[in-house]
Motif scaffolding. Structure first.
Motif, mmCIF file in Angstrom:
data_model
loop_
_atom_site.group_PDB
_atom_site.id
_atom_site.type_symbol
_atom_site.label_atom_id
_atom_site.label_comp_id
_atom_site.label_asym_id
_atom_site.label_seq_id
_atom_site.Cartn_x
_atom_site.Cartn_y
_atom_site.Cartn_z
ATOM 1 N N ARG A 22 -13.461 9.284 -12.395
ATOM 2 C CA ARG A 22 -12.580 10.366 -11.937
ATOM 3 C C ARG A 22 -13.273 11.734 -12.136
ATOM 4 O O ARG A 22 -13.274 12.583 -11.271
ATOM 5 N N LEU A 23 -13.895 11.918 -13.304
ATOM 6 C CA LEU A 23 -14.587 13.186 -13.583
ATOM 7 C C LEU A 23 -15.725 13.414 -12.590
ATOM 8 O O LEU A 23 -15.938 14.537 -12.116
ATOM 9 N N LEU A 25 -17.406 12.115 -22.303
ATOM 10 C CA LEU A 25 -17.628 11.932 -20.865
ATOM 11 C C LEU A 25 -18.198 13.203 -20.223
ATOM 12 O O LEU A 25 -19.036 13.141 -19.324
ATOM 13 N N GLU A 26 -17.749 14.361 -20.697
ATOM 14 C CA GLU A 26 -18.256 15.634 -20.159
ATOM 15 C C GLU A 26 -19.757 15.744 -20.414
ATOM 16 O O GLU A 26 -20.494 16.293 -19.594
ATOM 17 N N ALA A 27 -20.207 15.225 -21.557
ATOM 18 C CA ALA A 27 -21.644 15.294 -21.882
ATOM 19 C C ALA A 27 -22.435 14.384 -20.931
ATOM 20 O O ALA A 27 -23.570 14.695 -20.557
ATOM 21 N N ILE A 28 -21.815 13.281 -20.519
ATOM 22 C CA ILE A 28 -22.501 12.358 -19.585
ATOM 23 C C ILE A 28 -22.634 13.036 -18.213
ATOM 24 O O ILE A 28 -23.694 13.002 -17.590
ATOM 25 N N VAL A 29 -21.547 13.701 -17.766
ATOM 26 C CA VAL A 29 -21.592 14.393 -16.468
ATOM 27 C C VAL A 29 -22.635 15.515 -16.524
ATOM 28 O O VAL A 29 -23.424 15.696 -15.597
ATOM 29 N N ALA A 30 -22.656 16.252 -17.641
ATOM 30 C CA ALA A 30 -23.611 17.361 -17.765
ATOM 31 C C ALA A 30 -25.043 16.829 -17.738
ATOM 32 O O ALA A 30 -25.932 17.421 -17.105
ATOM 33 N N ALA A 31 -25.292 15.690 -18.399
ATOM 34 C CA ALA A 31 -26.645 15.105 -18.414
ATOM 35 C C ALA A 31 -27.050 14.688 -17.006
ATOM 36 O O ALA A 31 -28.197 14.866 -16.588
ATOM 37 N N LEU A 32 -26.087 14.154 -16.257
ATOM 38 C CA LEU A 32 -26.356 13.767 -14.871
ATOM 39 C C LEU A 32 -26.743 15.005 -14.057
ATOM 40 O O LEU A 32 -27.728 14.989 -13.313
#
Ligand code: CTP
Length: 414
Positions: free
Chosen positions: A21-22, A173-180
């Motif tokens: 979703r994020l 999860l925000e850290a995963i999106v930022a890493a992407l």
């Protein structure tokens, strides 16, 4: 951009739904690939409903008496998914998946896709504290950390599902999106500081106030090029003919809408002196009615003759005006694309011609995929069939290699 979200089997698999979703909220298309164990924790239907895309679970279809062509297609689907992916995010990545990736085992859809993709890989491990600390896991992590194009989003410490407290919890999860996002941007800003002109779509040449001559170009190839160039840091001017597809409105792209070849020529030639790279992907009408009728032409029993005159050849005009610019043209052919493309390279003083056979079903005009030849003075190279976004990236790679080094790049002697 399309993100493949790999979900492997751990308690944290339920968080993959929220991550999907994020990612969608951040503007990505998401396709989930689940391992067999992941399906024990989350139902594929949950991810299918959230992403709006088919969730891939198996490398092979369930055993049937007779294999069908559809089964054969499913068996090579990992290659198509791998080629379409702009990034592979695996969250959670279990100790088992990390081990398979580290050693190159390919025994299910996710591990096979992993070997087949050249996109950046973002791994977010999650597991029991002792599994995380195990020398085998740590060795595999070290291997993956050092592998180019791989990013590990380290797990956090805290209360784990197994009852232990320590490292092993899936990262925020925000850290995963930022890493992407960092991984997608990194190394891809090779057009920062460059100005790029792109023409796209067809032109329309009026016959009378309600009728026109045009062609089947959708503009998708030019739009994909504009998006890819902007993502790589370029300031893009997109001169777009009228199409049903929406031109990209991303930051870094200025859209100049035009209708006729004359308008496209005026807009493109005004921009050309100021750009570093021009990619003329438009399917410009080669002819226009000499005298468009001022009133709607009425039907009569007699044959109707239209007198046509050539439109300005924008690519050839850019070729004549060329100074420092790298000039890329397209050649849409129904015969042998390489020979015709090479002739256009010389006739129009271009630096590269992207040639394709428009008779191939499912590729080129009005399609989402393309397969093309890149023709330069030093030879030609075939780009295998892929989504236009992927082909756009490969065209930009080749064009960027022809650009003179940017003045902002300094060579430092050690
Ligand atoms: N082009 C252009 N202006 C035109 C016609 C074509 O700038 N009036 C550009 C296209 O954007 C493309 C390239 O020229 O980059 C080749 O287009 P194509 O239609 O394949 O070639 P033509 O030169 O028109 O030759 P022909 O139609 O005879 O193959």
């Amino acid at each position: 951009m399309k993100i493949v979200l790999g979900v492997s089997g751990g308690i944290a698999a339920y968080k993959a739904a929220e991550l999907a979703r994020l990612l969608q909220q951040a503007g990505y298309r998401v396709q989930a690939v689940m391992t067999r164990a992941a399906r024990e924790f989350v139902a594929p239907m949950t991810l299918a409903a959230l992403t709006g895309e088919k969730v891939i679970t198996d490398l092979f279809p369930p055993e049937t008496a007779a294999a069908s062509p559809a089964d054969a297609e499913a068996a090579i689907e990992h290659i198509a998914v791998a080629q379409a992916a702009d990034a592979l995010v695996v969250a959670p990545a279990t100790a088992h998946v990390l081990a398979k990736f580290a050693h190159g085992f390919a025994d299910d859809f996710l591990s096979t896709l992993y070997l087949a993709t050249t996109a950046p890989v973002i791994l977010a491990p999650a597991m029991n504290l002792n599994m995380w600390r195990h020398a085998a896991t740590q060795a595999n992590l070290e291997t993956l950390r050092r592998r180019p194009g791989h990013v590990l989003v380290e797990p956090g410490a805290g209360y784990l599902a197994c009852g232990m407290v320590g490292e092993g919890r899936l990262a925020e999860l925000e850290a995963i999106v930022a890493a992407l996002e960092r991984a997608l941007a990194q190394g891809q800003r090779d057009l920062a500081g460059r100005k790029v002109l792109i023409t796209a779509g067809p032109t329309r040449e009026a016959i009378d106030p309600v009728r026109y001559l045009s062609n089947r170009s959708s503009g998708k190839m030019g739009f994909a090029l504009a998006e890819a160039a902007a993502r790589r840091g370029a300031a893009v001017v997109l001169v777009a003919g009228p199409t049903a597809a929406e031109p990209p409105r991303a930051s870094g792209i200025e859209v100049i809408p035009v209708t006729t070849a004359e308008e496209m020529a005026a807009a493109a030639l005004a921009q050309f002196p100021h750009v570093d790279l021009a990619i003329l992907a438009a399917a410009v009408a080669d002819y226009r009615p000499v005298k468009p009728a001022g009133e709607k032409i009425k039907k009569t029993a007699a044959p109707l003759h239209l007198e046509l005159e050539p439109t300005p050849d924008i690519l050839a005009a850019c070729g004549r005006a060329k100074r420092h610019q790298i000039l890329v043209g397209f050649a849409a052919e129904t015969g042998s694309p390489v020979a015709a493309g090479r002739a256009k390279l010389q006739a129009k003083a271009a630096d590269m011609i992207v040639a394709n056979d428009v008779t191939l079903p499912g590729a080129g005009f009005d399609a989402d995929e393309n397969e093309v030849f890149l023709i330069t003075a030093s030879g030609d190279r075939k780009l295998e069939r892929a989504p236009k976004s992927k082909i756009a990236g490969q065209i930009l790679d080749a064009a960027a290699a022809l650009l003179a080094p940017s003045p902002s790049v300094r060579l430092v002697r050690a």
